[in-house]
Design a protein around this motif. Structure first.
Motif, short mmCIF file in Angstrom:
data_model
loop_
_atom_site.label_atom_id
_atom_site.label_comp_id
_atom_site.label_asym_id
_atom_site.label_seq_id
_atom_site.Cartn_x
_atom_site.Cartn_y
_atom_site.Cartn_z
N SER A 192 -60.92 19.79 -49.74
CA SER A 192 -61.24 18.71 -50.68
C SER A 192 -62.75 18.64 -50.91
CB SER A 192 -60.74 17.37 -50.13
OG SER A 192 -61.48 17.00 -48.97
N LYS A 193 -63.16 17.77 -51.82
CA LYS A 193 -64.58 17.62 -52.14
C LYS A 193 -65.39 17.12 -50.94
CE LYS A 193 -63.93 16.79 -57.09
NZ LYS A 193 -64.13 15.85 -58.23
N ASN A 194 -64.74 16.36 -50.06
CA ASN A 194 -65.44 15.88 -48.87
C ASN A 194 -65.26 16.83 -47.68
OD1 ASN A 194 -62.82 15.43 -48.14
ND2 ASN A 194 -63.07 13.26 -47.64
N ASN A 204 -63.14 21.90 -29.99
CA ASN A 204 -63.28 20.45 -30.02
C ASN A 204 -64.55 19.96 -30.71
OD1 ASN A 204 -60.86 19.93 -28.55
ND2 ASN A 204 -61.92 20.49 -26.65
N GLY A 205 -65.43 20.88 -31.06
CA GLY A 205 -66.69 20.49 -31.68
C GLY A 205 -66.76 20.84 -33.16
N ASP A 206 -67.95 20.79 -33.69
CA ASP A 206 -68.17 21.06 -35.11
C ASP A 206 -68.12 22.55 -35.46
OD1 ASP A 206 -68.45 18.36 -35.67
OD2 ASP A 206 -70.62 18.38 -35.34
N ILE A 207 -68.25 23.39 -34.44
CA ILE A 207 -68.29 24.83 -34.70
C ILE A 207 -67.00 25.30 -35.36
CG2 ILE A 207 -68.45 27.12 -33.65
CD1 ILE A 207 -70.19 25.92 -31.49
N SER A 208 -65.86 24.81 -34.88
CA SER A 208 -64.58 25.24 -35.46
C SER A 208 -64.48 24.86 -36.93
CB SER A 208 -63.41 24.65 -34.67
OG SER A 208 -63.41 23.23 -34.75
N LYS A 209 -65.00 23.69 -37.29
CA LYS A 209 -64.98 23.26 -38.69
C LYS A 209 -65.83 24.18 -39.55
CE LYS A 209 -64.46 18.42 -37.28
NZ LYS A 209 -65.07 17.07 -37.27
N GLU A 210 -67.00 24.56 -39.03
CA GLU A 210 -67.88 25.46 -39.77
C GLU A 210 -67.23 26.83 -39.95
OE1 GLU A 210 -71.43 25.52 -37.48
OE2 GLU A 210 -71.94 23.42 -37.86
N LEU A 211 -66.55 27.30 -38.91
CA LEU A 211 -65.88 28.60 -38.99
C LEU A 211 -64.77 28.58 -40.05
CD1 LEU A 211 -65.54 29.46 -35.18
CD2 LEU A 211 -67.12 30.50 -36.82
N ILE A 212 -63.96 27.51 -40.04
CA ILE A 212 -62.86 27.41 -41.00
C ILE A 212 -63.38 27.32 -42.43
CG2 ILE A 212 -61.02 25.88 -41.82
CD1 ILE A 212 -60.22 27.66 -39.48
N LEU A 213 -64.45 26.59 -42.64
CA LEU A 213 -65.02 26.49 -43.99
C LEU A 213 -65.56 27.83 -44.46
CD1 LEU A 213 -66.82 23.01 -43.84
CD2 LEU A 213 -64.70 23.60 -45.05
N GLU A 214 -66.08 28.62 -43.53
CA GLU A 214 -66.54 29.96 -43.89
C GLU A 214 -65.35 30.86 -44.23
OE1 GLU A 214 -68.49 33.32 -44.81
OE2 GLU A 214 -69.34 31.31 -44.61
#
Length: 235
Positions: A79-81, A144-154
């Motif tokens: 999504s946009k957010n 559990n941290g922000d790293i997984s979110k960054e990886l998925i967005l990449e």
């Protein structure tokens, strides 16, 4: 006796040659077949492909001519957010993130493949895979941290930039070209890798004549249960 200017030119030329050679080493250029798998965790066809077919690459000498890249995002949406919604629900998003962390932790493709195969073979007991393969702290810190979110967005970026766009998962490309409907014909999966290899090294033993022989028209070919990208997303 050579002049100072001539000596400088020789040094500069030698430096440029060395730089070019070093760049080739850094970029990891090789004649290996580049196999990219774009998938999502709870997709039945993706699980089938990873567990029963991609294993042929890593469980044989076919690995010597194949560079495998796994991209766990599939048919998810962003999504946009920057909220990620997965096709098979929140659990799929969690497992995609876990496997992204596995890829980050076990940097060698062969190592993180076996970890991901373990998860996909029994998604309900994925914790045992984390425990059995070690590096629990690194995986959980990432998960559990922000790293997984960054990886998925990449991985989302890589998947959404595919040309042509993927139509379903599992979506396989060889040297950047999609297999299209042929990925559903698992019978010739190995043969397609063997035929795509244009390097000078001898073909692996798995690429024998029987593998490369044309299929009999009467022979039944197993099909993958793919998940289409335009199918409704589970909320």
């Amino acid at each position: 006796m050579a002049s100072c200017s001539s000596t400088k030119l020789v040094v500069v030329f030698a430096y440029l040659v060395l730089l070019t050679f070093s760049d080739n080493l850094v970029t990891g250029e090789s004649d290996n077949v580049k196999l990219n798998l774009y998938y999502e965790s709870l997709c039945p066809g993706c699980q089938d492909f990873i567990v029963h077919y991609l294993v042929k690459v890593f469980d044989s000498d076919l690995y010597t001519i194949t560079d495998v890249k796994l991209v766990p995002f599939g048919n998810a949406k962003v999504s946009k957010n920057l909220t990620v919604t997965c096709q098979h629900g929140e659990e799929e998003c969690k497992l995609n993130a876990l496997e992204a962390c596995g890829i980050r932790t076990f940097t060698d493709p062969k190592s993180h493949y076996w970890f991901i195969r373990c998860v996909e073979n029994d998604t309900k007991h994925w914790e045992s895979c984390v425990k059995n393969y070690g590096f629990e702290k690194y995986i959980y810190d990432c998960y559990n941290g922000d790293i997984s979110k960054e990886l998925i967005l990449e991985y989302a970026k890589q998947t959404m930039s595919l040309k042509p766009p993927h139509e379903y998962v599992p979506w396989v490309t060889l040297n950047g070209k999609p297999l299209d409907d042929s990925v559903q014909s698992l019978d010739d999966f190995v043969a397609q890798i063997c035929k795509a290899y244009k390097g000078k090294a001898p073909l692996p033993k798995l690429c024998d004549s029987s593998v490369l022989m044309p299929k009999s028209p009467k022979r039944k070919v197993p099909k993958l249960q793919v998940s289409y990208a335009d199918k409704a997303i589970n909320n």
